[in-house]
Design a protein around this motif. Structure first.
Motif, PDB file in Angstrom:
ATOM      1  N   GLY A  26      72.828  25.705  46.412  1.00 23.69           N
ATOM      2  CA  GLY A  26      72.173  24.403  46.496  1.00 23.69           C
ATOM      3  C   GLY A  26      71.892  23.950  47.911  1.00 23.69           C
ATOM      4  O   GLY A  26      71.322  22.870  48.126  1.00 23.69           O
ATOM      5  N   LYS A  27      72.269  24.774  48.911  1.00 20.01           N
ATOM      6  CA  LYS A  27      72.064  24.369  50.305  1.00 20.01           C
ATOM      7  C   LYS A  27      70.588  24.294  50.662  1.00 20.01           C
ATOM      8  O   LYS A  27      70.214  23.567  51.580  1.00 20.01           O
ATOM      9  CB  LYS A  27      72.763  25.359  51.233  1.00 20.01           C
ATOM     10  CG  LYS A  27      74.278  25.389  51.070  1.00 20.01           C
ATOM     11  CD  LYS A  27      74.896  26.432  51.987  1.00 20.01           C
ATOM     12  CE  LYS A  27      76.403  26.498  51.793  1.00 20.01           C
ATOM     13  NZ  LYS A  27      77.032  27.536  52.655  1.00 20.01           N
ATOM     14  N   SER A  28      69.762  25.044  49.950  1.00 16.06           N
ATOM     15  CA  SER A  28      68.340  25.065  50.271  1.00 16.06           C
ATOM     16  C   SER A  28      67.605  23.798  49.833  1.00 16.06           C
ATOM     17  O   SER A  28      66.425  23.621  50.140  1.00 16.06           O
ATOM     18  CB  SER A  28      67.665  26.285  49.629  1.00 16.06           C
ATOM     19  OG  SER A  28      67.843  26.275  48.222  1.00 16.06           O
ATOM     20  N   LEU A  29      68.301  22.927  49.116  1.00 16.13           N
ATOM     21  CA  LEU A  29      67.657  21.688  48.694  1.00 16.13           C
ATOM     22  C   LEU A  29      67.375  20.767  49.869  1.00 16.13           C
ATOM     23  O   LEU A  29      66.469  19.948  49.837  1.00 16.13           O
ATOM     24  CB  LEU A  29      68.540  20.952  47.666  1.00 16.13           C
ATOM     25  CG  LEU A  29      68.601  21.552  46.265  1.00 16.13           C
ATOM     26  CD1 LEU A  29      69.594  20.779  45.412  1.00 16.13           C
ATOM     27  CD2 LEU A  29      67.232  21.545  45.610  1.00 16.13           C
ATOM     28  N   GLY A  30      68.189  20.875  50.927  1.00 12.23           N
ATOM     29  CA  GLY A  30      67.992  20.032  52.087  1.00 12.23           C
ATOM     30  C   GLY A  30      68.602  18.653  51.915  1.00 12.23           C
ATOM     31  O   GLY A  30      69.198  18.324  50.880  1.00 12.23           O
ATOM     32  N   ALA A  31      68.454  17.831  52.946  1.00 15.56           N
ATOM     33  CA  ALA A  31      69.046  16.496  52.950  1.00 15.56           C
ATOM     34  C   ALA A  31      68.054  15.421  52.531  1.00 15.56           C
ATOM     35  O   ALA A  31      68.408  14.244  52.491  1.00 15.56           O
ATOM     36  CB  ALA A  31      69.604  16.171  54.342  1.00 15.56           C
ATOM     37  N   ARG A  32      66.810  15.783  52.257  1.00 11.90           N
ATOM     38  CA  ARG A  32      65.792  14.810  51.900  1.00 11.90           C
ATOM     39  C   ARG A  32      65.313  15.088  50.487  1.00 11.90           C
ATOM     40  O   ARG A  32      65.201  16.242  50.066  1.00 11.90           O
ATOM     41  CB  ARG A  32      64.621  14.860  52.881  1.00 11.90           C
ATOM     42  CG  ARG A  32      65.040  14.693  54.334  1.00 11.90           C
ATOM     43  CD  ARG A  32      63.853  14.800  55.262  1.00 11.90           C
ATOM     44  NE  ARG A  32      62.973  13.647  55.125  1.00 11.90           N
ATOM     45  CZ  ARG A  32      63.103  12.520  55.812  1.00 11.90           C
ATOM     46  NH1 ARG A  32      64.105  12.398  56.678  1.00 11.90           N
ATOM     47  NH2 ARG A  32      62.261  11.523  55.652  1.00 11.90           N
ATOM     48  N   ILE A  33      65.017  14.036  49.748  1.00 15.83           N
ATOM     49  CA  ILE A  33      64.532  14.168  48.372  1.00 15.83           C
ATOM     50  C   ILE A  33      63.267  13.333  48.229  1.00 15.83           C
ATOM     51  O   ILE A  33      63.051  12.359  48.971  1.00 15.83           O
ATOM     52  CB  ILE A  33      65.585  13.699  47.349  1.00 15.83           C
ATOM     53  CG1 ILE A  33      65.954  12.224  47.579  1.00 15.83           C
ATOM     54  CG2 ILE A  33      66.833  14.559  47.420  1.00 15.83           C
ATOM     55  CD1 ILE A  33      66.884  11.675  46.526  1.00 15.83           C
ATOM     56  N   PRO A  34      62.403  13.694  47.282  1.00  8.54           N
ATOM     57  CA  PRO A  34      61.170  12.912  47.079  1.00  8.54           C
ATOM     58  C   PRO A  34      61.491  11.472  46.683  1.00  8.54           C
ATOM     59  O   PRO A  34      62.507  11.196  46.022  1.00  8.54           O
ATOM     60  CB  PRO A  34      60.474  13.662  45.942  1.00  8.54           C
ATOM     61  CG  PRO A  34      61.050  15.036  45.968  1.00  8.54           C
ATOM     62  CD  PRO A  34      62.468  14.880  46.432  1.00  8.54           C
ATOM     63  N   ARG A  35      60.605  10.565  47.059  1.00  5.32           N
ATOM     64  CA  ARG A  35      60.818   9.148  46.746  1.00  5.32           C
ATOM     65  C   ARG A  35      60.932   8.901  45.245  1.00  5.32           C
ATOM     66  O   ARG A  35      61.732   8.089  44.787  1.00  5.32           O
ATOM     67  CB  ARG A  35      59.674   8.311  47.323  1.00  5.32           C
ATOM     68  CG  ARG A  35      59.636   8.262  48.847  1.00  5.32           C
ATOM     69  CD  ARG A  35      58.413   7.480  49.329  1.00  5.32           C
ATOM     70  NE  ARG A  35      58.338   7.439  50.779  1.00  5.32           N
ATOM     71  CZ  ARG A  35      58.893   6.491  51.536  1.00  5.32           C
ATOM     72  NH1 ARG A  35      59.563   5.510  50.949  1.00  5.32           N
ATOM     73  NH2 ARG A  35      58.782   6.509  52.845  1.00  5.32           N
ATOM     74  N   VAL A  36      60.103   9.615  44.470  1.00  6.26           N
ATOM     75  CA  VAL A  36      60.088   9.376  43.032  1.00  6.26           C
ATOM     76  C   VAL A  36      61.365   9.892  42.367  1.00  6.26           C
ATOM     77  O   VAL A  36      61.629   9.553  41.203  1.00  6.26           O
ATOM     78  CB  VAL A  36      58.860  10.047  42.383  1.00  6.26           C
ATOM     79  CG1 VAL A  36      57.575   9.402  42.899  1.00  6.26           C
ATOM     80  CG2 VAL A  36      58.852  11.549  42.669  1.00  6.26           C
ATOM     81  N   ALA A  37      62.167  10.709  43.077  1.00  2.00           N
ATOM     82  CA  ALA A  37      63.375  11.277  42.485  1.00  2.00           C
ATOM     83  C   ALA A  37      64.619  10.458  42.802  1.00  2.00           C
ATOM     84  O   ALA A  37      65.686  10.742  42.267  1.00  2.00           O
ATOM     85  CB  ALA A  37      63.582  12.716  42.963  1.00  2.00           C
ATOM     86  N   VAL A  38      64.486   9.442  43.664  1.00  2.00           N
ATOM     87  CA  VAL A  38      65.665   8.677  44.086  1.00  2.00           C
ATOM     88  C   VAL A  38      66.303   7.940  42.915  1.00  2.00           C
ATOM     89  O   VAL A  38      67.511   8.053  42.665  1.00  2.00           O
ATOM     90  CB  VAL A  38      65.293   7.693  45.211  1.00  2.00           C
ATOM     91  CG1 VAL A  38      66.478   6.772  45.519  1.00  2.00           C
ATOM     92  CG2 VAL A  38      64.883   8.455  46.464  1.00  2.00           C
TER      93      VAL A  38
END
Length: 279
Positions: free
Chosen positions: A211-223
């Motif tokens: 899961g490390k490849s997910l990164g620290a940022r997520i799309p706005r619509v997924a928050v």
């Protein structure tokens, strides 16, 4: 005059990293940010060992909570160290040794006290194999960290099931026991083979997506869905603890073949890219 304890040298004798130094380049005062992650690691060990004590006092529900708390603290200490810039060689070694206790010894003894003792020597052998496999898995993990030739894309995968997940998986028979399965001889025999299977997953070459490849940022619509999902899982865990843990284990086991498939696809893609670059 020196005190009764040796000086704390988080980076080894003669090495000070980014810490304050004196004319002899030796550590004088240690910032609290360097000590804090080590305190969390020690608390994790305390939780794991307390889980063993509670298991032999037949307080198995509290024992499982303590092992899960140890897993939580283990996940926190490294992140706290990176957040406050308090990483050290001492902390890395301490964390690795703590993992053997928290994810190898403690779960094996809790499981043995709950059900494996019903299978006599077979149950004890299974507990031993699991604890040793956990130690081998952690040693291999530490060695692989020093491998600078490993392709970068492989850093998104563990080799074998990670130790915290192994502890989470191996305690499945305890979760099922709280759901009504009596820990008799036949159940203990089946659990013994299941424990050996989990031990095999720890030391296997199975690629497990980290899961490390997910990164620290997520799309706005997924928050919002993410927040609601976390709240839902925590609420389910608090209300239906053993059912939630059981389904979580089954979901993790179901995910492993998909992780292998992801690995093979990425390996094939990178191999094809390497061949095209060679041409």
């Amino acid at each position: 005059m020196e005190g009764p304890f040796p000086p704390f040298e988080p980076h080894g004798p003669g090495e000070n990293g980014d810490l304050p130094n004196n004319n002899n380049k030796r550590l004088r005062d240690i910032p609290l940010r360097v000590v804090l992650p080590n305190i969390i690691t020690v608390l994790a060990i305390c939780a794991g060992m307390t889980g063993v004590r509670l298991a032999y006092e037949l307080r198995f529900d509290d024992a499982v909570y303590m092992v899960l708390l140890a897993a939580f603290l283990d996940g926190v200490d490294g992140r706290v160290a990176r957040l406050v810039k308090g990483t050290s060689k001492f902390g890395a070694q301490m964390d690795s040794l703590a993992d053997i206790v928290n994810f190898g010894v403690a779960p094996a003894l809790v499981l043995y006290a709950f059900v494996l003792d019903q299978a006599s020597s077979l149950g004890w052998i299974a507990a031993l194999l699991y604890a040793i496999a956990c130690g081998l898995r952690l040693a291999r993990f530490n060695v692989m960290l020093e491998n600078k030739d490993r392709p970068q894309w492989q850093g998104a995968y563990f080799t074998g099931v990670p130790a915290p997940a192994g502890a989470f998986l191996v305690l499945l028979p305890v979760y099922l026991g709280f759901l009504g399965i009596a820990p008799d001889f036949y159940y203990a025999t089946v659990v013994s083979f299941y424990t050996v299977a989990v031990a095999f997953l720890l030391v296997s070459n199975l690629p497990v997506w980290s899961g490390k490849s997910l990164g620290a940022r997520i799309p706005r619509v997924a928050v919002m869905p993410l927040i609601l999902g976390v709240v839902f899982y925590v609420a389910m865990f608090a209300t239906f603890t053993w059912e939630t843990l059981t389904l979580s284990v089954l979901g993790y086991l179901f995910f492993l073949p998909f992780s292998l498939r992801m690995w093979r696809r990425q390996a094939a893609a990178h191999a094809a890219a390497a061949r095209s670059n060679g041409d």
